[in-house]
Design a protein around this motif. Structure first.
Motif: not given
Length: 141
Positions: A19-22, A24-28
C-alpha cells in the motif's frame, strides 16, 4: 511451498508495504506537478528562465551543468520528506507515545486488542494469587 508463500504475503507488514508503494507513487506525481507547475515558474521568474531545469545553467567546454535542475530535485525531496513526516511519522509516534504512557500508568485500553504482554501479566497475577492461597495449606503448585 505455496503455503509458506501465502503466509508471507498475508503478513500485515507486506501488505502495508505494498500500500505504501502505491500511495508513494501517486504522491510523487502530486509533488512533481507542484514543483513543475508552481515552484519552477516562480524560480524561473527570478532567474529569467522557463523553469528550474533551464535556470542556473553553467556551460563549460560544451558540457552543461544544470544547477537549477538539482535545486528542483532537492525542493521535491524536501516537500515529500516534510509531508511524510508531518502526515505519517509524527502522528504515529504521538499515538505510540500516548499508548506507552497509558500502559506504564496501568491504564488498559478496553477497546484495544489484547497483547501478549496483557495475557502474560494476567497469567502471572493468577499464579501469584494461587501461590498466596496455597501457602497457608502447605500445598505446592
Amino acid at each position: 511451498m505455496l503455503k509458506g508463500f501465502k503466509e508471507f504475503i498475508m503478513r500485515g507488514n507486506v501488505m502495508d508495504l505494498a500500500v505504501a508503494v502505491v500511495v508513494g507513487a501517486a504522491f510523487t506525481a502530486v509533488v512533481t506537478s507542484l514543483v513543475d507547475n508552481l515552484i519552477n515558474p516562480l524560480v524561473g521568474l527570478l532567474f529569467k528562465a522557463e523553469s528550474l531545469n533551464n535556470a542556473l545553467v553553467l556551460e563549460v567546454a560544451g558540457a552543461q551543468f544544470k544547477f537549477g535542475a538539482v535545486i528542483g530535485a532537492i525542493i521535491s525531496f524536501l516537500i515529500v520528506a516534510a509531508v511524510v513526516y508531518f502526515v505519517f511519522v509524527l502522528p504515529v509516534n504521538t499515538l505510540r507515545t500516548r499508548a506507552e504512557e497509558r500502559r506504564n500508568a496501568g491504564v488498559v485500553d478496553e477497546e484495544g486488542p489484547v497483547t501478549e504482554l496483557d495475557v502474560l501479566t494476567e497469567i502471572r497475577d493468577l499464579l501469584q494469587q494461587d501461590t498466596t492461597k496455597d501457602s497457608g495449606t502447605g500445598k505446592h503448585v
